[in-house]
Design a protein around this motif. Sequence first.
Motif, mmCIF file in Angstrom:
data_model
loop_
_atom_site.group_PDB
_atom_site.id
_atom_site.type_symbol
_atom_site.label_atom_id
_atom_site.label_comp_id
_atom_site.label_asym_id
_atom_site.label_seq_id
_atom_site.Cartn_x
_atom_site.Cartn_y
_atom_site.Cartn_z
ATOM 1 N N SER A 1 0.835 -1.195 0.000
ATOM 2 C CA SER A 1 0.000 0.000 0.000
ATOM 3 C C SER A 1 0.866 1.240 0.000
ATOM 4 O O SER A 1 1.966 1.263 0.573
ATOM 5 N N TYR A 2 0.378 2.301 -0.645
ATOM 6 C CA TYR A 2 1.064 3.592 -0.574
ATOM 7 C C TYR A 2 1.143 4.079 0.862
ATOM 8 O O TYR A 2 2.004 4.891 1.209
ATOM 9 N N ASP A 3 0.239 3.594 1.691
ATOM 10 C CA ASP A 3 0.208 4.004 3.091
ATOM 11 C C ASP A 3 1.516 3.674 3.800
ATOM 12 O O ASP A 3 1.853 4.269 4.814
ATOM 13 N N ASN A 4 2.260 2.701 3.247
ATOM 14 C CA ASN A 4 3.509 2.271 3.882
ATOM 15 C C ASN A 4 4.755 2.852 3.229
ATOM 16 O O ASN A 4 5.871 2.535 3.630
ATOM 17 N N LEU A 5 4.549 3.684 2.186
ATOM 18 C CA LEU A 5 5.682 4.330 1.537
ATOM 19 C C LEU A 5 5.948 5.698 2.164
ATOM 20 O O LEU A 5 5.065 6.305 2.775
ATOM 21 N N THR A 6 7.150 6.187 1.965
ATOM 22 C CA THR A 6 7.537 7.459 2.591
ATOM 23 C C THR A 6 6.894 8.649 1.890
ATOM 24 O O THR A 6 6.430 9.589 2.532
ATOM 25 N N LEU A 7 6.867 8.616 0.556
ATOM 26 C CA LEU A 7 6.267 9.687 -0.242
ATOM 27 C C LEU A 7 6.899 11.048 0.068
ATOM 28 O O LEU A 7 6.228 12.081 0.031
ATOM 29 N N ASP A 8 8.186 11.031 0.401
ATOM 30 C CA ASP A 8 8.902 12.268 0.711
ATOM 31 C C ASP A 8 10.289 12.150 0.075
ATOM 32 O O ASP A 8 11.067 11.258 0.423
ATOM 33 N N LEU A 9 10.584 13.054 -0.833
ATOM 34 C CA LEU A 9 11.839 12.973 -1.575
ATOM 35 C C LEU A 9 13.044 13.054 -0.655
ATOM 36 O O LEU A 9 14.049 12.365 -0.864
ATOM 37 N N ASP A 10 12.977 13.872 0.376
ATOM 38 C CA ASP A 10 14.116 14.049 1.275
ATOM 39 C C ASP A 10 14.281 12.876 2.233
ATOM 40 O O ASP A 10 15.412 12.504 2.575
ATOM 41 N N LYS A 11 13.184 12.261 2.663
ATOM 42 C CA LYS A 11 13.258 11.229 3.693
ATOM 43 C C LYS A 11 13.260 9.804 3.131
ATOM 44 O O LYS A 11 13.599 8.856 3.837
ATOM 45 N N SER A 12 12.856 9.640 1.892
ATOM 46 C CA SER A 12 12.722 8.293 1.336
ATOM 47 C C SER A 12 14.086 7.683 1.027
ATOM 48 O O SER A 12 15.101 8.381 0.945
ATOM 49 N N LEU A 13 14.064 6.357 0.823
ATOM 50 C CA LEU A 13 15.274 5.665 0.415
ATOM 51 C C LEU A 13 15.481 5.822 -1.088
ATOM 52 O O LEU A 13 14.540 6.052 -1.848
ATOM 53 N N LYS A 14 16.690 5.701 -1.521
ATOM 54 C CA LYS A 14 17.025 5.779 -2.937
ATOM 55 C C LYS A 14 16.357 4.624 -3.682
ATOM 56 O O LYS A 14 16.417 3.469 -3.249
ATOM 57 N N GLY A 15 15.694 4.936 -4.792
ATOM 58 C CA GLY A 15 15.060 3.902 -5.608
ATOM 59 C C GLY A 15 13.641 3.556 -5.207
ATOM 60 O O GLY A 15 13.075 2.595 -5.730
#
Length: 770
Positions: free
Chosen positions: A728-742
């Motif tokens: 689910s998108y609910d479990n993704l970071t959806l933040d360019l600065d905080k997310s993991l690469k890729g």
Amino acid sequence: MSEESSAYSPTTIEKVFELLDNKLVTFGIPGALSFVGVTKARESHWTEASLFFAGAAGVWITIKIGKKLSPKLDQAMDGAIASIERSFSDLRSDFEGQYLKQQAMLCEEFTTEGFNPDRTTLPLLAEVFVPLELSGALGIADLAEPIAKKSPSRQRNRWQRDAVLRSDNLSIWDLLARSQRDRKFRQMSIQAKGGMGKTTLLRHITLIYGLRQYRRYRAPKLVPVLLRLRDHTELLIQAQPPGLPTLITEHHVPSLAKNQPLTPPPQWAEKLLASGAALVMFDGFDEVPDGKRQAVSHWISAQMQEYSKAVFIVTSRPAGYKDYVAQRPAVPIFVNTFNPTQQETFIRRWYRCQEESFRSKKQLRHARRVAEERADQLIAQLQQRRAELGYMAENPLLLNMLVTFHRFDPARELPRQRLDLYRGIVKLQLDDRPRARFITMVLPFERSLEVLQTLALEMVKANRIKVPHQSLLKFLGQQPVFQREEITPAEWLKQIVEVSELLVEREPGEYEFPHLSFQGFFAATRLAQPQDMPSIKANAQLILQHWNGAVWREAVLLYTAQLNPKLLDQVIRKACELGSEAAELSILCLKEYPRPEKLSAELVASLQTLKVVAQDSKYQKLEDLLKAQQWRDADQETYRLMITTAGKDEGQWFDRADLENFPCEDLKTLDRLWTHYSKTPDYPNGKWGFSIQKQIWQECGSPMDYNDEWKKFGDRVGWRKGGNWIVSYDNLTLDLDKSLKGEFPWGVWFSWLGVGGFGFWSSLLSRRDL
């Protein structure tokens, strides 16, 4: 057959013999009898020994022969049971039996929705029907649902359902069987482009249930109700529309046999729906006029909610289904294109029916030989010209047209383009066939063609697919050709319906073209005719105004296929300014344009330029979303762009072939956009994108199958958390600065996840052009 469906399927003779073979023979009953026989022989009790040996042989032979004959015995038993049921229904004047019989009678003939070339050779549906292969669909927007927060059992149920839907060869009977174990499958939508057999499939279901042959498909016992939405639209959009029981009782049942209408018992439909014994099929949601679809969708959803135990199927073209704004059926299904095996099966069955219909029973052997020869000729042509004819043969309606075209003149080369096929079929129906049958048409071919073109254009302009009898006669009466030729519109209409069959009267007093694509063809050829510049510009502007209209789609495709290069350039460039979906239709228009090998070098260069313009416009929406940092919407748009580029409709799954054949330039464009708009000071080359994911995948050992290295990759890009793959998108970071690469794109990968899904994604990441 799944465990769920087999759990309540009837015990058949085949299963009995299989059980005997597995249990009795395996445990040695023939051997035991033989052993006793040997013992008796040793004691010189020859008579008793012979009986035991005979018994052993009898058991073994009975089981083995029974296994061979059991399929035919099953069919015979089904027929006998159905006959008994019908007889019993007749004896006790059972309403339900009579209802099933009447509804089935309307579905007996093979009237392919949209093209029935000659009533004298109309085969029965049971003789030529080729089972459609279905595939499940991914509700990409549903990925926002926080499944991980739900109970493990509900999460497991969703994964199991998704695993079922990922199959590329689902059967409608498997889906109906599953509806009895999984309530989600009680509400299904079946989507496909025009001519793919949606209506024929529903008629097949109705016929099988009407003949009480559903047992041979291991389907649940249901009472089918086949409703064409276009016939009831005005009722359903009223301020206080009737409920489904009223629609069935007061409108559907009386329409089955107007001369001898049935009278349902009190609350028959209500009880049928409430008990879960009904299979309600709403056919043709896309054929509801544009402005009325929303109201109809709310009515359908309200009925599904109120009668949640019943099984519902809604069919539609994908373009029209976008207007279904209410709560949609839980399980979306798509019709797969006809594969070569299905094509060959249909051609052989169709040809056999045609040849047998013209000969006596004494000539059947000759008829079958001729049918085989002609079928072989057509199949060979299709195989030799797969590149140019393949896309038409994959569509059941167009394949039916190809077979008809071929049978009338086997020596003639099959048309190269869809536009040419429609031209050939129209001439066949409107000119060649009447002459072959020594019928004099009241209007010459060219004049009748002109009237049909004018009528089709007016109907498209009015966003209509059918016209009442009196309105049609009034319109025809205004056409000067009838006064000049001194004939009445009624005379002409009678011949067009009964001889040429280019207008059909599906409901008394209402006429329409046999298929929306025929209406689009006639309208398109009318729009492409004018020679004076003001009319040419006006018609081009009319097409652009309705570029994205569902009823206009076929007219748009077939109109642009007839334009000269200069006007085509102007129309496509302006259409590309209307948005990304309009640009995607522009690309389809370019595919419909005559083959490059027939074109000049200048036109080929012009077409290539237009394709670049259309491609750029196609990705404009994605670029706007990325620029605005609307990551989730951009991810869903990436999935939509990729699935439509692969030739499928939004909501379908990808397969390995989609990856292997995905256009290089499109893949590079998507990757370039993601890497460009995900640049940060720490990641000057981009933080997201397919090429970024490929780098990480290679660092993890380039795994091609699911293993610990794949898990490591999932951890690196943030697709695994706490040892579990996210769903689910609910479990993704959806933040360019905080997310993991890729981390992105993600939704495209999820649409491959399942059996073999990791290997599919590896196929993409291992491509050299990435």
